[in-house]
Design an enzyme around this catalytic site. Structure first.
Site, mmCIF file in Angstrom:
data_model
loop_
_atom_site.group_PDB
_atom_site.id
_atom_site.type_symbol
_atom_site.label_atom_id
_atom_site.label_comp_id
_atom_site.label_asym_id
_atom_site.label_seq_id
_atom_site.Cartn_x
_atom_site.Cartn_y
_atom_site.Cartn_z
ATOM 1 N NE ARG A 1 5.172 1.392 -5.042
ATOM 2 C CZ ARG A 1 4.977 1.219 -3.731
ATOM 3 N NH1 ARG A 1 5.828 0.545 -3.009
ATOM 4 N NH2 ARG A 1 3.909 1.727 -3.163
ATOM 5 C CB CYS A 2 4.489 3.576 -11.922
ATOM 6 S SG CYS A 2 6.055 3.172 -12.678
ATOM 7 C CD GLU B 1 4.517 10.010 10.052
ATOM 8 O OE1 GLU B 1 5.666 9.856 10.493
ATOM 9 O OE2 GLU B 1 4.181 10.974 9.362
ATOM 10 C CG HIS C 1 5.715 2.637 6.215
ATOM 11 N ND1 HIS C 1 5.446 3.959 6.404
ATOM 12 C CD2 HIS C 1 5.159 2.310 5.036
ATOM 13 C CE1 HIS C 1 4.750 4.416 5.383
ATOM 14 N NE2 HIS C 1 4.560 3.430 4.546
#
Ligand code: GLN
Ligand code: ZN
Length: 761
Positions: free
Chosen positions: A523-524, A673, A702
């Site tokens: 992931r970037c 959250e 999620h």
């Protein structure tokens, strides 16, 4: 002669080659050998790119995470993956990513595997896999990765410097799963390190870089002691150790670091300049001092002449003992500015990505070793670029600066107290007890993404694009009305990213095409570049929000990203304090808030999920940051009338230790959250009486699982034990953009039923 070296190179690749190779392998579209070959090709290219340096790093390449690499090198594998038969790289990915019980491998009998916990690497946006310990953790060295890469780099004719995470930082970053004291593992751990260093020595390696960034944080007496134990024990090794610290000043750890028995010390001279002279005074005369003179955390060109002004006298003094390098690994910056096609030439001339930073390093070395005249041309070009940047009207906007100067405390203060506001808002909004709402985004379907991409590429005209987004908004409103939610949102279909969407509409922001930085694994992120004074030429969300409001009688929440999150998720200016940029962002968002209010929007949410991320590494500096961060939020939010309800939202971070600052934002409602952590985050409200309204998340967004009404009621009851029921809201943990409508509808339907049953109770 000052020597040049690098602490680490971005491994993801200038075109994110590693990302694509990994994802293709994970999807089963390529073989493990192909993946390994891609890794080797990237390493080879990256060493080639660094070939002009005196020493190149080896072992900084990683297929997922360098801390997890170290765990595998030390043989510290979580019990759940021990005894795996197969390619070690597959086992490594099992820890990195987990493996569901439903996978093919699980059917073959090995069961599901939980992923290792992931957390932020110091104050960067890079995430590492947390080492796991128990009292009986044993270490078993596996040097194969480091040896192979050492051999590869040498085959390219390079002088290598293996890079490893140091033992004290490795222990400090890990977690004892059984509550035992992880420092008790130090003697065992040091045996593995000593063995590794011997292997390097046998290979003829001269220098090893041993990273101990926790030296830039506040250390307890036991950790300071661990440093002494560790490095006294490792001093008998036949390789020379370069102890590397970065991300900030050594400050009170200066004497500790200077006197550890190692051959060299690397310090961050970008963030720790004040430290340098006292450090040099204390440094034993045989030691190498490596100075991180080029910012490895930001994208700006270095002022080479200014660096030389203070570096030359040090070079005189230190002679051969001086090394120069970037401040930290270049992992945190994009690879190559030359790939950019859309950034204008002037802006490009102000920037330096990893490859350009290495060029700067070489120019500095020549200037030190041969005199500035030898690089007169490069120095003049550098100077010219910086001079234009300093004077550019694109950077400096007197109106914005005047607005920041005239900020006073009334700007960030609501007209009345919360109680007074709450009364007026209740009258206006007429919400039931336990009002329901969502955090902003609804599923980003393929059609939405396609329409946005086509519009961006110029394949879709603006009218068609707007009509498509309106249709999505209308759908979101329809669904929410059918569900019976109380405060609606428009769904954020028009937003690619919560920072980029606003940055693109603000003056003072630029966007790169390939400025990717690894966040974790494959992931970037592509942080926007905040280069100039920030202003808002036109309203950014009013059209979408008022359209959404026109479709319903229910209150429609306006949705904005807060100034602190904008700042923390961007590459920011280095020519003024972060606080100054933050206040400019605050004024721009404030304009938007006021315009939304004027347009009749009665509820406005300002998201600050990244508020905590900006905390400095040293706790002693937290308050200063929190003061200006809170002030910035308040400037953005608090210009509204009593009747306008301000919401904020935060997620996925500990906020218990900064709860007073969160309360000081004085938002009418905060949604947070809490479902994912089973309301653990609410413990803080036992002691701290939060003054305003709270929506503790009851739906872990999620997870593809649909939470039951019963579970949500239970969670809310836990919350009601700590917070007066009349101040509670019912909402998910975070935005729903990564979910499908088919999951969101039943989940929200349970949520609305849960709220109804709570009202009945
Ligand atoms: N409003 C944003 C959304 O719903 C908030 C995202 C976030 O908290 N990161 O997507
Ligand atoms: Zn969130």
């Amino acid at each position: 002669m000052a020597l040049t070296h690098n602490l680490g190179f971005p491994r993801i690749g200038a075109k994110r080659e590693l990302k694509f190779a990994l994802e293709s392998y994970w999807k089963g579209e390529s073989s493990i050998d192909e993946l390994k070959a891609s890794g080797a090709a990237l390493r080879q290219r990256h060493w080639q790119d660094q070939a002009g340096l005196d020493l190149v790093p080896v072992g900084d390449f990683s297929f997922y995470d360098h801390v997890l690499d170290m765990s595998f090198t030390l043989g510290n594998l979580p019990k759940r993956v021990q005894g795996f038969h197969g390619d070690a790289l597959d086992n490594y990915f099992r820890v990195a990513r987990g493996r569901s019980a439903a996978s093919a491998e699980a059917h073959a009998g090995s069961g599901g595997v939980a992923a290792g916990e992931m957390t932020k690497w110091f104050d960067t946006n890079y995430h590492y896999i947390v080492p796991e310990f128990t009292a009986d953790t044993a270490f078993r060295l596996d040097a194969s990765r480091l040896l192979e890469q050492t051999a590869e780099a040498r085959a390219q004719g390079l002088r290598v410097k293996p890079v490893i995470v140091g033992p004290v930082t490795y222990l400090a970053l890990g977690k004892a799963k059984d509550g035992s004291n992880r420092l008790a593992l130090l003697p065992r751990l040091l045996k593995a390190y000593a063995e590794l260093l011997e292997i390097f020595a046998a290979q003829g390696v001269e220098w090893v870089q041993i990273d101990e960034p926790i030296l830039a944080t506040e250390l307890g007496a036991d950790w300071r002691h661990a440093f002494e134990t560790a490095y006294h024990q490792l001093k008998s090794s036949r390789v020379k150790l370069l102890l590397a610290t970065y991300f900030g000043q050594l400050a009170e750890n200066r004497y500790l670091a200077a006197n550890l028995p190692v051959a060299g010390l690397h310090v961050d001279a970008v963030n720790g300049r004040d430290d340098l002279l006292p450090l040099i005074d204390h440094l034993p005369v045989h030691k190498v001092l490596s100075l991180g003179v080029i910012n490895g955390r930001n994208v700006w060109k270095t002022d080479l002449n200014a660096v030389l002004d203070w570096l030359e006298p040090l070079s005189e003094r230190l002679g051969d003992r001086l090394w120069i390098a970037p401040s930290c690994s270049l992992l945190h910056v994009p690879v190559d500015l030359a790939s950019e096609r859309k950034l204008d030439a002037e802006l490009q001339s102000w920037l330096a990505f990893a490859l350009q930073k290495l060029e700067e390093l070489k120019v500095l070395a020549v200037a030190l070793n041969e005199g500035r005249a030898a690089v007169a041309e490069q120095l003049a070009a550098n100077q010219a670029a910086l001079t234009t940047r300093r004077a550019s009207p694109r950077v400096h906007n007197p109106e914005v600066q005047a607005a920041v100067t005239s900020i006073d405390s009334h700007l960030g203060t609501r007209k009345s107290s919360y109680n007074e506001r709450a009364r007026k808002q209740a009258e206006r909004l007429r919400l039931p007890a336990y009002p329901t709402t969502t955090i902003g985004s609804f599923p980003q379907t393929t059609e939405i993404r396609k329409a946005r991409a086509a519009f961006k590429a110029g394949r879709l005209d603006i009218a068609t694009y707007k009509a498509a987004m309106r249709a999505e908004i209308a759908r979101a409103v329809r669904e929410q009305e059918a569900l019976g939610l109380d405060v609606l949102v428009h769904g954020e279909a028009e937003r690619n990213d919560m920072v980029e969407f606003f940055g693109e509409q603000l003056d003072g922001y630029a966007f790169s095409q390939f400025g990717w930085v690894q966040s974790y694994g494959s992931r970037c992120v592509k942080p926007p570049i905040l280069f100039g004074d920030i202003s808002r030429p036109h309203p950014m969300t009013v059209e979408w929000s008022t359209y959404a409001q026109s479709l319903t009688e229910k209150p429609m929440k306006g949705m904005l990203t807060g100034p602190v999150t904008m700042l923390n998720w961007s590459f920011v200016r280095d020519d003024q304090p972060r606080s100054a940029s933050c206040k400019q962002l605050a004024l721009a968002i404030r304009d938007e808030v006021m315009d939304l209010e004027k347009a009749g929007v009665g509820v406005i949410q300002i998201d600050e999920p990244a508020l905590r991320e900006g905390l400095p590494l040293r706790e002693s500096q937290w308050q200063d940051y929190l003061d200006w961060a809170v002030e910035s939020f308040r400037i953005a939010a608090n210009g509204v009338r009593d009747e306008t309800q301000i919401h904020t939202h935060m997620c996925y971070s500990e906020f218990n230790d900064i709860i007073e600052s969160i309360a000081a934002l004085d938002a009418d409602v905060i949604t947070i959250e809490t479902a994912r952590s089973d309301m653990e985050l609410l413990d803080v409200f036992d002691d701290f009486k939060y003054p305003n309204e709270i929506g503790p998340g009851v739906y872990d967004i999620h997870s593809p699982n649909i939470p039951s009404q019963k579970r949500m009621v239970e969670l809310m009851q836990k919350a009601a034990a700590r917070i007066p029921a009349e101040r509670l809201w019912v909402n998910p943990d975070c935005g729903l953009k990564t979910r499908q409508w088919s999951e969101v509808i039943p989940a929200l339907s349970s949520m609305v039923s849960a709220a109804r049953s709570l009202r009945g109770a």
